[in-house]
Design a protein around this motif. Structure first.
Motif, PDB file in Angstrom:
ATOM      1  N   LYS A 191      29.864  84.095  33.681  1.00 57.81           N
ATOM      2  CA  LYS A 191      30.552  83.029  34.411  1.00 57.81           C
ATOM      3  C   LYS A 191      29.558  81.991  34.923  1.00 57.81           C
ATOM      4  O   LYS A 191      29.806  80.778  34.837  1.00 57.81           O
ATOM      5  N   ALA A 192      28.420  82.464  35.416  1.00 59.35           N
ATOM      6  CA  ALA A 192      27.398  81.535  35.908  1.00 59.35           C
ATOM      7  C   ALA A 192      26.841  80.685  34.777  1.00 59.35           C
ATOM      8  O   ALA A 192      26.617  79.474  34.939  1.00 59.35           O
ATOM      9  N   ALA A 193      26.632  81.301  33.599  1.00 58.61           N
ATOM     10  CA  ALA A 193      26.124  80.554  32.445  1.00 58.61           C
ATOM     11  C   ALA A 193      27.119  79.498  31.994  1.00 58.61           C
ATOM     12  O   ALA A 193      26.738  78.371  31.645  1.00 58.61           O
ATOM     13  N   ARG A 194      28.402  79.838  32.020  1.00 64.07           N
ATOM     14  CA  ARG A 194      29.429  78.860  31.642  1.00 64.07           C
ATOM     15  C   ARG A 194      29.488  77.708  32.635  1.00 64.07           C
ATOM     16  O   ARG A 194      29.696  76.557  32.254  1.00 64.07           O
ATOM     17  N   ALA A 195      29.305  78.016  33.913  1.00 66.71           N
ATOM     18  CA  ALA A 195      29.327  76.962  34.931  1.00 66.71           C
ATOM     19  C   ALA A 195      28.180  75.978  34.710  1.00 66.71           C
ATOM     20  O   ALA A 195      28.364  74.758  34.816  1.00 66.71           O
ATOM     21  N   LEU A 196      27.004  76.504  34.392  1.00 64.24           N
ATOM     22  CA  LEU A 196      25.851  75.635  34.122  1.00 64.24           C
ATOM     23  C   LEU A 196      26.093  74.786  32.875  1.00 64.24           C
ATOM     24  O   LEU A 196      25.791  73.590  32.851  1.00 64.24           O
ATOM     25  N   ALA A 197      26.639  75.416  31.828  1.00 63.69           N
ATOM     26  CA  ALA A 197      26.914  74.683  30.585  1.00 63.69           C
ATOM     27  C   ALA A 197      27.969  73.606  30.817  1.00 63.69           C
ATOM     28  O   ALA A 197      27.861  72.499  30.285  1.00 63.69           O
ATOM     29  N   ALA A 198      28.990  73.924  31.606  1.00 62.09           N
ATOM     30  CA  ALA A 198      30.041  72.945  31.895  1.00 62.09           C
ATOM     31  C   ALA A 198      29.468  71.734  32.616  1.00 62.09           C
ATOM     32  O   ALA A 198      29.827  70.581  32.324  1.00 62.09           O
ATOM     33  N   LYS A 199      28.557  71.979  33.539  1.00 64.06           N
ATOM     34  CA  LYS A 199      27.913  70.880  34.256  1.00 64.06           C
ATOM     35  C   LYS A 199      27.066  70.047  33.294  1.00 64.06           C
ATOM     36  O   LYS A 199      27.095  68.812  33.325  1.00 64.06           O
ATOM     37  N   ALA A 216      34.985  68.923  33.755  1.00 62.96           N
ATOM     38  CA  ALA A 216      35.438  68.937  35.147  1.00 62.96           C
ATOM     39  C   ALA A 216      35.333  70.338  35.748  1.00 62.96           C
ATOM     40  O   ALA A 216      35.001  70.492  36.922  1.00 62.96           O
ATOM     41  N   GLU A 217      35.615  71.366  34.947  1.00 62.69           N
ATOM     42  CA  GLU A 217      35.547  72.754  35.395  1.00 62.69           C
ATOM     43  C   GLU A 217      35.017  73.610  34.256  1.00 62.69           C
ATOM     44  O   GLU A 217      35.182  73.262  33.076  1.00 62.69           O
ATOM     45  N   PRO A 218      34.413  74.763  34.563  1.00 66.05           N
ATOM     46  CA  PRO A 218      33.999  75.668  33.485  1.00 66.05           C
ATOM     47  C   PRO A 218      35.214  76.197  32.732  1.00 66.05           C
ATOM     48  O   PRO A 218      36.260  76.458  33.328  1.00 66.05           O
ATOM     49  N   PRO A 219      35.122  76.360  31.414  1.00 56.56           N
ATOM     50  CA  PRO A 219      36.235  76.951  30.664  1.00 56.56           C
ATOM     51  C   PRO A 219      36.547  78.357  31.172  1.00 56.56           C
ATOM     52  O   PRO A 219      35.645  79.101  31.563  1.00 56.56           O
ATOM     53  N   LEU A 220      37.817  78.706  31.173  1.00 57.25           N
ATOM     54  CA  LEU A 220      38.218  80.056  31.554  1.00 57.25           C
ATOM     55  C   LEU A 220      37.902  81.018  30.421  1.00 57.25           C
ATOM     56  O   LEU A 220      37.979  80.665  29.248  1.00 57.25           O
ATOM     57  N   GLU A 221      37.556  82.239  30.787  1.00 54.18           N
ATOM     58  CA  GLU A 221      37.243  83.245  29.777  1.00 54.18           C
ATOM     59  C   GLU A 221      38.527  83.896  29.279  1.00 54.18           C
ATOM     60  O   GLU A 221      39.377  84.303  30.076  1.00 54.18           O
ATOM     61  N   ALA A 222      38.661  83.985  27.961  1.00 52.77           N
ATOM     62  CA  ALA A 222      39.861  84.572  27.357  1.00 52.77           C
ATOM     63  C   ALA A 222      39.893  86.083  27.597  1.00 52.77           C
ATOM     64  O   ALA A 222      38.845  86.730  27.667  1.00 52.77           O
ATOM     65  N   PRO A 223      41.075  86.654  27.727  1.00 51.37           N
ATOM     66  CA  PRO A 223      41.178  88.113  27.842  1.00 51.37           C
ATOM     67  C   PRO A 223      40.772  88.783  26.544  1.00 51.37           C
ATOM     68  O   PRO A 223      40.626  88.130  25.506  1.00 51.37           O
ATOM     69  N   ALA A 224      40.580  90.079  26.611  1.00 56.34           N
ATOM     70  CA  ALA A 224      40.243  90.836  25.398  1.00 56.34           C
ATOM     71  C   ALA A 224      41.351  90.661  24.360  1.00 56.34           C
ATOM     72  O   ALA A 224      42.534  90.568  24.721  1.00 56.34           O
ATOM     73  N   PRO A 225      40.988  90.568  23.081  1.00 57.13           N
ATOM     74  CA  PRO A 225      42.024  90.403  22.054  1.00 57.13           C
ATOM     75  C   PRO A 225      42.941  91.615  21.988  1.00 57.13           C
ATOM     76  O   PRO A 225      42.571  92.708  22.419  1.00 57.13           O
ATOM     77  N   VAL A 239      39.906  67.689  25.693  1.00 55.95           N
ATOM     78  CA  VAL A 239      40.840  68.789  25.447  1.00 55.95           C
ATOM     79  C   VAL A 239      40.569  69.964  26.377  1.00 55.95           C
ATOM     80  O   VAL A 239      41.501  70.603  26.878  1.00 55.95           O
ATOM     81  N   MET A 240      39.298  70.253  26.664  1.00 60.15           N
ATOM     82  CA  MET A 240      39.000  71.386  27.539  1.00 60.15           C
ATOM     83  C   MET A 240      39.393  71.091  28.983  1.00 60.15           C
ATOM     84  O   MET A 240      39.830  71.998  29.701  1.00 60.15           O
ATOM     85  N   ASN A 241      39.246  69.861  29.430  1.00 62.72           N
ATOM     86  CA  ASN A 241      39.695  69.531  30.785  1.00 62.72           C
ATOM     87  C   ASN A 241      41.202  69.732  30.927  1.00 62.72           C
ATOM     88  O   ASN A 241      41.685  70.223  31.955  1.00 62.72           O
ATOM     89  N   VAL A 242      41.958  69.378  29.883  1.00 65.80           N
ATOM     90  CA  VAL A 242      43.407  69.585  29.906  1.00 65.80           C
ATOM     91  C   VAL A 242      43.738  71.074  29.881  1.00 65.80           C
ATOM     92  O   VAL A 242      44.543  71.573  30.689  1.00 65.80           O
ATOM     93  N   ILE A 243      43.125  71.799  28.956  1.00 66.01           N
ATOM     94  CA  ILE A 243      43.419  73.227  28.797  1.00 66.01           C
ATOM     95  C   ILE A 243      43.091  73.995  30.073  1.00 66.01           C
ATOM     96  O   ILE A 243      43.891  74.806  30.562  1.00 66.01           O
ATOM     97  N   THR A 244      41.905  73.759  30.635  1.00 65.82           N
ATOM     98  CA  THR A 244      41.474  74.497  31.826  1.00 65.82           C
ATOM     99  C   THR A 244      42.321  74.129  33.037  1.00 65.82           C
ATOM    100  O   THR A 244      42.706  75.006  33.822  1.00 65.82           O
ATOM    101  N   ALA A 245      42.612  72.837  33.201  1.00 64.20           N
ATOM    102  CA  ALA A 245      43.416  72.406  34.355  1.00 64.20           C
ATOM    103  C   ALA A 245      44.800  73.038  34.340  1.00 64.20           C
ATOM    104  O   ALA A 245      45.401  73.272  35.401  1.00 64.20           O
ATOM    105  N   LYS A 246      45.313  73.343  33.168  1.00 70.30           N
ATOM    106  CA  LYS A 246      46.628  73.971  33.057  1.00 70.30           C
ATOM    107  C   LYS A 246      46.557  75.500  33.138  1.00 70.30           C
ATOM    108  O   LYS A 246      47.558  76.191  32.962  1.00 70.30           O
ATOM    109  N   GLY A 247      45.342  76.031  33.389  1.00 74.51           N
ATOM    110  CA  GLY A 247      45.188  77.472  33.591  1.00 74.51           C
ATOM    111  C   GLY A 247      45.085  78.291  32.323  1.00 74.51           C
ATOM    112  O   GLY A 247      45.311  79.510  32.352  1.00 74.51           O
TER     113      GLY A 247
END
Length: 308
Positions: free
Chosen positions: A69-77, A82-91, A290-298
């Motif tokens: 999660k911390a690595a994604r936050a740094l990459a998002a910045k 606008a926000e780090p991408p959410l992590e997908a659940p296990a398939p 697209v990621m800002n839209v996807i993440t903002a919608k949860g």
């Protein structure tokens, strides 16, 4: 007094010998005034072998998730999200049954299903990229650092000048990026004969297998247009499913198939390999949008091949 003197000297000499032996033993064991002897093992545990390296501490699952999660936050910045991408659940342990969307059927039965949404209750969507004309190295770095899975649907007429780029893409993420069929020349398939469609679809199957090592099982017809011949040809050369899309992403906007202009669990999102010559922005701009839209919608982006 004189009689006792030899005995005292012998006693003192023996004590010095014992002390010397003890000192030598301590030196050999590696302990000393500046180096403490190893502690005794806890009850029920075996002492480690002398000289063996101490075992590495086991990293817990919670700690692993925290680090990711911390690595994604740094990459998002870094990439301006606008926000780090959410992590997908296990398939899912078992892939859902895919059926043709109502109204998308053709007259033949038993054809590969045509669909715009994967049946799931998880808040995940799937990102797919078509054609292949823009070969932006920044896209590969961005998607890898953000850990965003995606699938590519390739047309040979625009990828043949740089197969190496898509080979790098295929290996650019842990678990790989899947390369699928979008025909040889991106022609309007319902306007072609059965044999012409076969050359377009099966010919691209051959190209992808030869250049990238694996024959695709997913196929997307150009413009989303197909007929009964299209599906019969696709099935004959190994296609298992025909994913279309529920939403389309551009650097400056989103377009929607559904009346509510929103995302839904399992929706397939389409975009294209295009650059600033065709769009109002770069591939990285499109991903940000697209990621800002996807993440903002949860929603999180999951890997299409884990579900289909």
């Amino acid at each position: 007094m004189r009689k006792g003197a030899p005995r005292s000297r012998r006693t003192l000499g023996a004590a010095l010998v014992v002390a010397a032996l003890a000192s030598a033993a301590t030196a050999c064991s590696g302990a000393g005034p500046d180096r403490a002897a190893p502690p005794s093992p806890a009850s029920g545990r075996q002492a480690p072998k002398q000289g063996a390296a101490a075992p590495e501490p086991q990293v817990g699952k919670a700690e692993e998730l925290r680090v990711r999660k911390a690595a994604r936050a740094l990459a998002a910045k870094k990439w301006g999200l606008a926000e780090p991408p959410l992590e997908a659940p296990a398939p899912p342990a078992v892939k859902p049954e895919i059926t043709t969307r109502k109204g998308f059927e053709t007259r033949s039965e038993g054809m590969p299903p045509v669909f715009t949404t994967v049946p799931t209750k998880e808040k995940v969507v799937f990102l797919t990229i078509d054609d292949g004309s823009e070969k932006d190295p920044e896209l590969l770095r961005m998607m890898d650092e953000l850990k965003i899975p995606y699938s590519a649907f390739l047309s040979d007429y625009v990828v043949s000048d740089d197969y190496a780029y898509f080979s790098r893409m295929q290996k650019s993420q842990k678990g790989g990026v899947a390369l699928h069929n979008h025909t040889l020349n991106h022609r309007y398939l319902p306007g072609l004969s059965y044999s012409q469609q076969k050359r377009e679809i099966c010919g691209m199957q051959d190209v992808i297998e030869k250049k990238f090592g694996k024959r695709p099982e997913l196929f997307r017809p150009p413009y989303g247009n197909y007929n009964d011949d299209t599906l019969r040809v696709a099935k004959s050369c190994g296609i298992k499913a025909v994913p279309l899309w529920a939403a389309e992403a551009f650097p400056d906007r989103m377009e929607w198939r559904e009346w509510d202009r929103d995302l839904h669990p399992g929706d397939i999102v389409l975009t294209h390999f295009r650059g600033e010559e065709d769009w109002k922005g770069s591939m990285a701009d499109m991903v940000r949008r697209v990621m800002n839209v996807i993440t903002a919608k949860g929603y999180a982006v999951a890997k299409l091949e884990d579900y289909v």
